[in-house]
Structures are given as C-alpha cells and as structure tokens.
Motif scaffolding. Structure first.
Motif, PDB file in Angstrom:
ATOM      1  N   SER A  53       0.832  -1.204   0.000  1.00  0.00           N
ATOM      2  CA  SER A  53       0.000   0.000   0.000  1.00  0.00           C
ATOM      3  C   SER A  53       0.866   1.253   0.000  1.00  0.00           C
ATOM      4  N   THR A  54       0.228   2.377  -0.271  1.00  0.00           N
ATOM      5  CA  THR A  54       0.946   3.651  -0.262  1.00  0.00           C
ATOM      6  C   THR A  54       1.514   3.925   1.121  1.00  0.00           C
ATOM      7  N   LYS A  55       0.738   3.671   2.150  1.00  0.00           N
ATOM      8  CA  LYS A  55       1.196   3.897   3.519  1.00  0.00           C
ATOM      9  C   LYS A  55       2.419   3.024   3.829  1.00  0.00           C
ATOM     10  N   GLN A  56       2.362   1.775   3.440  1.00  0.00           N
ATOM     11  CA  GLN A  56       3.495   0.868   3.674  1.00  0.00           C
ATOM     12  C   GLN A  56       4.742   1.349   2.928  1.00  0.00           C
ATOM     13  N   ARG A  57       4.556   1.812   1.691  1.00  0.00           N
ATOM     14  CA  ARG A  57       5.698   2.292   0.901  1.00  0.00           C
ATOM     15  C   ARG A  57       6.323   3.540   1.527  1.00  0.00           C
ATOM     16  N   VAL A  58       5.494   4.460   2.006  1.00  0.00           N
ATOM     17  CA  VAL A  58       6.006   5.686   2.630  1.00  0.00           C
ATOM     18  C   VAL A  58       6.784   5.342   3.897  1.00  0.00           C
ATOM     19  N   GLU A  59       6.211   4.487   4.736  1.00  0.00           N
ATOM     20  CA  GLU A  59       6.880   4.096   5.984  1.00  0.00           C
ATOM     21  C   GLU A  59       8.165   3.318   5.693  1.00  0.00           C
ATOM     22  N   ALA A  60       8.096   2.404   4.732  1.00  0.00           N
ATOM     23  CA  ALA A  60       9.274   1.602   4.381  1.00  0.00           C
ATOM     24  C   ALA A  60      10.368   2.477   3.778  1.00  0.00           C
ATOM     25  N   ASN A  61       9.977   3.461   2.967  1.00  0.00           N
ATOM     26  CA  ASN A  61      10.962   4.363   2.368  1.00  0.00           C
ATOM     27  C   ASN A  61      11.673   5.191   3.441  1.00  0.00           C
ATOM     28  N   THR A  62      10.937   5.647   4.427  1.00  0.00           N
ATOM     29  CA  THR A  62      11.541   6.412   5.523  1.00  0.00           C
ATOM     30  C   THR A  62      12.536   5.547   6.285  1.00  0.00           C
ATOM     31  N   GLN A  63      12.140   4.331   6.611  1.00  0.00           N
ATOM     32  CA  GLN A  63      13.047   3.407   7.301  1.00  0.00           C
ATOM     33  C   GLN A  63      14.279   3.110   6.449  1.00  0.00           C
ATOM     34  N   PHE A  64      14.063   2.930   5.156  1.00  0.00           N
ATOM     35  CA  PHE A  64      15.165   2.622   4.245  1.00  0.00           C
ATOM     36  C   PHE A  64      16.171   3.772   4.198  1.00  0.00           C
ATOM     37  N   LYS A  65      15.681   5.006   4.075  1.00  0.00           N
ATOM     38  CA  LYS A  65      16.579   6.158   4.000  1.00  0.00           C
ATOM     39  C   LYS A  65      17.401   6.304   5.286  1.00  0.00           C
ATOM     40  N   ARG A  66      16.777   6.083   6.429  1.00  0.00           N
ATOM     41  CA  ARG A  66      17.503   6.173   7.710  1.00  0.00           C
ATOM     42  C   ARG A  66      18.563   5.074   7.801  1.00  0.00           C
ATOM     43  N   ALA A  67      18.181   3.860   7.460  1.00  0.00           N
ATOM     44  CA  ALA A  67      19.122   2.734   7.528  1.00  0.00           C
ATOM     45  C   ALA A  67      20.266   2.923   6.535  1.00  0.00           C
ATOM     46  N   LYS A  68      19.941   3.417   5.345  1.00  0.00           N
ATOM     47  CA  LYS A  68      20.968   3.646   4.326  1.00  0.00           C
ATOM     48  C   LYS A  68      21.964   4.705   4.788  1.00  0.00           C
ATOM     49  N   ALA A  69      21.483   5.783   5.391  1.00  0.00           N
ATOM     50  CA  ALA A  69      22.363   6.848   5.882  1.00  0.00           C
ATOM     51  C   ALA A  69      23.325   6.308   6.934  1.00  0.00           C
ATOM     52  N   ARG A  70      22.808   5.542   7.879  1.00  0.00           N
ATOM     53  CA  ARG A  70      23.652   4.981   8.942  1.00  0.00           C
ATOM     54  C   ARG A  70      24.673   3.999   8.357  1.00  0.00           C
ATOM     55  N   TYR A  71      24.243   3.198   7.392  1.00  0.00           N
ATOM     56  CA  TYR A  71      25.139   2.221   6.762  1.00  0.00           C
ATOM     57  C   TYR A  71      26.234   2.931   5.956  1.00  0.00           C
ATOM     58  N   GLN A  72      25.872   3.978   5.224  1.00  0.00           N
ATOM     59  CA  GLN A  72      26.859   4.746   4.453  1.00  0.00           C
ATOM     60  C   GLN A  72      27.924   5.336   5.367  1.00  0.00           C
ATOM     61  N   VAL A  73      27.503   5.824   6.521  1.00  0.00           N
ATOM     62  CA  VAL A  73      28.444   6.447   7.448  1.00  0.00           C
ATOM     63  C   VAL A  73      29.461   5.432   7.966  1.00  0.00           C
ATOM     64  N   VAL A  74      29.013   4.232   8.323  1.00  0.00           N
ATOM     65  CA  VAL A  74      29.980   3.238   8.812  1.00  0.00           C
ATOM     66  C   VAL A  74      30.842   2.706   7.669  1.00  0.00           C
ATOM     67  N   LYS A  75      30.291   2.634   6.460  1.00  0.00           N
ATOM     68  CA  LYS A  75      31.111   2.223   5.308  1.00  0.00           C
ATOM     69  C   LYS A  75      32.180   3.275   5.019  1.00  0.00           C
ATOM     70  N   ASN A  76      31.827   4.560   5.134  1.00  0.00           N
ATOM     71  CA  ASN A  76      32.803   5.630   4.917  1.00  0.00           C
ATOM     72  C   ASN A  76      33.921   5.560   5.953  1.00  0.00           C
ATOM     73  N   LEU A  77      33.580   5.213   7.190  1.00  0.00           N
ATOM     74  CA  LEU A  77      34.597   5.083   8.227  1.00  0.00           C
ATOM     75  C   LEU A  77      35.548   3.923   7.906  1.00  0.00           C
ATOM     76  N   ALA A  78      34.976   2.826   7.431  1.00  0.00           N
ATOM     77  CA  ALA A  78      35.801   1.662   7.097  1.00  0.00           C
ATOM     78  C   ALA A  78      36.756   1.990   5.949  1.00  0.00           C
ATOM     79  N   LYS A  79      36.285   2.767   4.964  1.00  0.00           N
ATOM     80  CA  LYS A  79      37.133   3.159   3.834  1.00  0.00           C
ATOM     81  C   LYS A  79      38.276   4.044   4.296  1.00  0.00           C
ATOM     82  N   ALA A  80      37.993   4.927   5.251  1.00  0.00           N
ATOM     83  CA  ALA A  80      38.997   5.879   5.720  1.00  0.00           C
ATOM     84  C   ALA A  80      40.074   5.199   6.570  1.00  0.00           C
ATOM     85  N   SER A  81      39.740   4.061   7.175  1.00  0.00           N
ATOM     86  CA  SER A  81      40.701   3.374   8.054  1.00  0.00           C
ATOM     87  C   SER A  81      41.760   2.653   7.278  1.00  0.00           C
TER      88      SER A  81
END
Length: 136
Positions: free
Chosen positions: A108-136
């Motif tokens: 549903s539209t509601k499920q997609r909106v909620e899932a997209n919000t969760q996805f963007k938050r999880a992706k941001a956190r994952y990108q940050v730890v991946k960037n740290l690993a690259k820098a090390s």
C-alpha cells in the motif's frame, strides 16, 4: 579552515568547528559548500553528510532538517545526527538489508512511505559506517 559549521539537534550541539568543505544531503540532491558560498537556506534530506577538516573527511548520518549558509557560516538544524563511532557496523548493515527488503515488499501507499523512511535512515547509517571503514 574557512567555514564555521554548527550541527544542532533538538537535544544538543552535535558538532561545532571549522571545516574546509562540507557535502550535504539536500531535498534536491547533494550540495557542496566551500568558502564564500552564496547565501542559501535549504531543506536537508535523510542521508550522509561529509565534513572535511585538516584531519580528513568525517561522515555523519543526519535525519533531515534545514541548513542555512552565509558569510562562511553553516548552521544545520537537524532532527537527529549520528557519527560513525556511535553506530554498530554489523547492526547498521542488517538494518539496511531489512529495510531494503521491506521497501521491496511494501504494497500500500502507507506501507511504501513508511518503508521508504526506514530505508533512507538505515541507508544513511550504513553509508556512514562504510565511509569510516574506507577511511581506516
């Protein structure tokens, strides 16, 4: 250093210091800010923000907000902010994978909106730890 950068959450000043350059996740895409940038107010999206100092690049997950740029100052008012050092890398990867699956399965539209919000938050956190690993 040429920019004074302050990242504020509702709870505290998350980061305050000098920077040579920052890259922000805005609602219209990534935006780089250097010394003498034109004055602007922009909406910030959920994503990874990069701060370049004389020590190198620092990656921060921000969870939306607003940015004000002018007179070599950058003020970011964000809902939440997390640095790579405070994020569990394994948990971030698992959350990203789970959020991606939920987004793909949303009906549903509601499920997609909620899932997209969760996805963007999880992706941001994952990108940050991946960037740290690259820098090390």
């Amino acid at each position: 250093m040429s920019l004074q950068v302050c990242v504020m959450t509702p709870e505290r000043i998350f980061w305050n210091g000098q920077s040579d350059e920052i890259i922000l996740p805005t609602n219209t895409g990534e935006m780089g800010v250097l010394k003498n940038h034109a004055p602007i107010i922009t909406g910030l999206d959920v994503g990874a923000m990069l701060i370049r100092t004389d020590k190198g690049w620092t990656s921060v997950a921000i969870m939306g907000g607003f940015g004000i740029v002018g007179q070599n100052r950058v003020i970011l008012l964000v809902n939440e902010a997390e640095s790579a050092e405070t994020i569990n890398a394994d948990q971030a990867e698992e959350d990203f994978t789970n959020a991606k699956e939920k987004l793909e399965q949303a009906q549903s539209t509601k499920q997609r909106v909620e899932a997209n919000t969760q996805f963007k938050r999880a992706k941001a956190r994952y990108q940050v730890v991946k960037n740290l690993a690259k820098a090390s």
